[in-house]
Design an enzyme around this catalytic site. Structure first.
Site, PDB file in Angstrom:
ATOM      1  N   GLY A 147       0.828  -1.199   0.000  1.00 46.52           N
ATOM      2  CA  GLY A 147       0.000   0.000   0.000  1.00 46.52           C
ATOM      3  C   GLY A 147       0.859   1.245   0.000  1.00 46.52           C
ATOM      4  N   LYS A 153       3.743  -2.390   3.728  1.00 43.74           N
ATOM      5  CA  LYS A 153       3.692  -3.662   3.016  1.00 43.74           C
ATOM      6  C   LYS A 153       2.905  -4.641   3.878  1.00 43.74           C
ATOM      7  CE  LYS A 153       8.085  -3.100   0.558  1.00 43.74           C
ATOM      8  NZ  LYS A 153       9.441  -3.649   0.321  1.00 43.74           N
ATOM      9  N   VAL A 154       2.108  -5.475   3.235  1.00 41.01           N
ATOM     10  CA  VAL A 154       1.225  -6.388   3.963  1.00 41.01           C
ATOM     11  C   VAL A 154       1.721  -7.824   3.786  1.00 41.01           C
ATOM     12  CG1 VAL A 154      -1.155  -7.109   4.342  1.00 41.01           C
ATOM     13  CG2 VAL A 154      -0.675  -4.817   3.446  1.00 41.01           C
ATOM     14  N   ASP A 181     -10.902   7.072   3.712  1.00 37.70           N
ATOM     15  CA  ASP A 181     -10.387   6.428   2.495  1.00 37.70           C
ATOM     16  C   ASP A 181     -11.251   5.224   2.120  1.00 37.70           C
ATOM     17  OD1 ASP A 181      -8.763   6.039   0.328  1.00 37.70           O
ATOM     18  OD2 ASP A 181      -7.161   5.028   1.425  1.00 37.70           O
TER      19      ASP A 181
END
Length: 649
Positions: free
Chosen positions: A19, A23-24, A137
């Site tokens: 994103g 980081k995921v 968002d």
């Protein structure tokens, strides 16, 4: 990053997304034995103490939210790895896809799905807003959908600190600008009604397959949100109910006061079984406006269907037999005509072609009797380049023979090439790695304008989109030619090709090229023999400064099919010899520490002081006793010089 253990608890398994802020990763909670999602902040945010303070406050607020339609936040923490501090959030892991992916696959959703999904999102907002948390968002990419069609909204409270950190019109900062509210686009105060506007955009996209406003750049889209009126979704999708059309247009009102008062009010409207199909009269509007229980004006007058007056029973008229026969004959002839027409326009099943290559998909569809349109391409992180992302009509639906089936072809995962000009080589490598690209070869040229050691050009221009894993070559300045005093600091060496060499031979080759051995990693390989080099950190034939460290990855051979068949060689105890390059010191302490399977240091297996006089050809040999396969970290005077593995030979 794989197999890293964060906080001595969360074992990183694989990266699942990137994103704007983090980081995921998919991870395993070792304490509670469950799969979780871990978001690790990107490096650029770690040095900003004010940002980190807000990050923790907002994350803690989000962690207090508990709702079936909100992704749970389990933990917030920090850790230290390889000299870098990591900040992370541990969240509920959802096995499924994003709502954006679902819309892309299905194009236009049914009225039932739009209502169901919108109610679930609105319920999540209702919960958050009651705790004074604004999302800021809301977009389909931040909404996850599992295999049971349960929606979960993620990233509550995080969007505010991201936008506060860098307020600018970019797709990665203000979320996707396609979904921001007019007040958000103006930089004005944002409250819960901004989330409702964004939900209206999401509903519009579910109803039409498109966003209400689009343009070539983010600023243009933002201006359209502020000034332009959207085309009513019902004009694009005639099957959309009047009720949903009205709700969407009300949510997309420019003035926040004209939208629903709250997410709770929106839920009530969505759940209402009634909808008005006639225009509201002035008399009815006044009645609504004056109602004590009415919290806002509504175009819809929720009226229960009037009961039809009871009809008086009439005596059955007996029709003449001739009339009945005529009706039967007409019905039969109509049936025969319809059957004849249906035979000429018989419906056939559309085959499944998603995930097939473009060529195979076209062959399958043509074989089934359809024509094919394969002109549209899209980026995809999940579908390999050249394969089919989606099809319309859907697989297993019915269509006429000869109809056109539209298929969308994957362009693969494309990323934007960063601007490397003015960077040092190490900075360029980090910037490329960050977006999934590789550093290619380096060339050095004299330059009167660019400072020595800085990059002045690159093989692929910045801003261009290329496939992940693409290599970018760089051109580095030697400085002005007339002032080029070659010092040891800027003497250059050519990186040798190490692939295919044994571990020890590769080490000799690195050192004989006036370079240093960096980390040595080990992994299984079906193609490269055991103890041979699979890859190296800097491409062969690249010109680098003397003394640059080169990391190598060495093959462990083929992985055994099961633990039960695993060879006993890993338990074999041997005396291993490490050939280590001597530092520029008269005396230095060599310490070797064993690492466990998670990379954590355990036992010191070697600790001695050596002198420069012991060196032979710039190296010393260190004897270490250990098991084959043991991984160790080597230190000079408590400074790590590399990670090694005990191997035979």
């Amino acid at each position: 990053m794989e197999n890293l253990l964060l906080g001595n608890r969360y074992k990183i398994l694989s990266q699942v997304g990137v994103g704007g802020m983090a980081k995921v990763y998919k991870a395993h909670d070792e304490l509670l034995d469950r799969i979780v999602a871990v978001k690790i902040l990107k490096d650029q945010y770690v040095e900003d103490s004010e940002f980190l303070k807000k990050f923790n406050n907002e994350a803690q607020s989000a962690a207090k939210l508990s709702h079936v339609n909100i992704v749970n936040v389990f933990d917030i923490g920090e850790d230290f790895l390889d000299g870098k501090r990591l900040y992370y959030i541990v969240m509920e892991y959802i096995e499924g896809k994003t709502l954006k992916e679902y819309i892309d696959e299905n194009k236009v959703l049914s009225n039932e799905d739009i209502e169901d999904f919108s109610i679930q999102i609105a319920q999540a907002l209702k919960c958050a807003h009651s705790s004074n948390i604004i999302h800021r968002d809301i977009k389909p990419q931040n909404i996850l959908i599992d295999k049971y069609s349960l929606l979960k909204v993620t990233d509550f409270g995080i969007a505010r600190i991201a936008s506060n950190a860098t307020i600018t019109y970019t797709n990665s900062i203000l979320g996707t600008v396609h979904y921001i509210s007019p007040e958000q686009a103006k930089g004005k105060f944002v409250d819960e009604k901004s989330d409702l506007y964004s939900l209206g955009v999401v509903m519009y996209e579910m109803a039409t397959g498109k966003v209400p406003f689009d343009s070539d750049n983010s600023v243009g889209i933002a201006i359209m949100h502020i000034q332009d009126q959207p085309v009513e979704p019902k004009e694009l999708n005639p099957n959309l109910s009047d009720k949903l059309n009205h709700i969407i247009m009300k949510l997309l009102s420019k003035n926040p006061a004209d939208r629903y008062l709250s997410a709770a009010d929106l839920v009530d409207s969505l759940e209402s079984p009634y909808q008005n199909t006639k225009k509201t009269t002035i008399k009815e509007t006044r009645k609504i406006d004056n109602a004590k229980d009415s919290s806002e004006k509504s175009v819809y007058v929720q009226q229960k269907p009037e009961e039809e007056p009871k009809k008086e029973k009439k005596k059955k008229n007996k029709k003449p037999l001739a009339i009945i026969l005529i009706i039967l004959l007409l019905a039969l002839s109509g049936f025969l005509i319809k059957a004849s027409i249906d035979k000429g326009n018989s419906l056939i099943t559309v085959p499944t072609v998603t995930s097939l290559s473009k060529e195979d998909a076209m062959n399958e569809l043509r074989k089934a009797g359809f024509r094919v349109n394969a002109s549209e391409h899209k980026e995809s992180a999940d579908v390999p380049k050249g394969n089919v992302i989606s099809q319309s009509p859907k697989a297993n639906s019915k269509a006429k023979k000869g109809d056109i089936v539209d298929i969308i072809i994957s362009d693969g995962m494309l990323v934007e090439v960063p601007n490397l000009k003015g960077m040092q080589v190490s900075e360029a490598k980090e910037a490329l790695t960050e977006v999934g690209l590789n550093l290619g070869t380096s060339s050095y040229e004299y330059s009167d304008e660019v400072e020595k050691g800085q990059i002045f050009d690159q093989s692929i221009k910045s801003g261009k989109k290329v496939e992940v894993e693409e290599s970018v070559d760089i051109f580095i300045s030697r400085g002005p030619e007339e002032n080029d005093e070659v010092s040891e600091e800027y003497e250059f060496a050519l990186v040798p090709d190490l692939t295919g060499y044994s571990q020890n031979d590769a080490i000799d080759l690195i050192q004989s090229s006036d370079l240093k051995v960096g980390n040595i990693d080990f992994e299984y390989s079906d193609n490269v023999g055991e103890n041979q080099v699979i890859s190296q950190s800097i491409t062969a034939s690249t010109e680098v400064k003397k003394g640059t460290s080169i990391d190598i990855t060495v093959s462990k051979g083929k992985k055994q099919q099961s633990e039960g068949n695993k060879s006993d060689t890993n338990s074999e105890r041997i005396n291993a010899i490490f050939r280590l390059q001597v530092p520029d010191k008269e005396q230095f302490e060599v310490k070797i520490i064993k690492l466990d399977e998670n990379g954590n240091e355990t036992d010191v297996i070697y600790d001695q002081v050596h002198s420069k006089s012991e060196a032979v050809n710039g190296n010393i040999n260190v004897n270490v006793e250990g098991n084959v396969g043991d991984k160790v970290m080597v230190y000079y005077d408590d400074e790590a010089i590399g990670r090694y593995e005990i191997t035979k030979g």
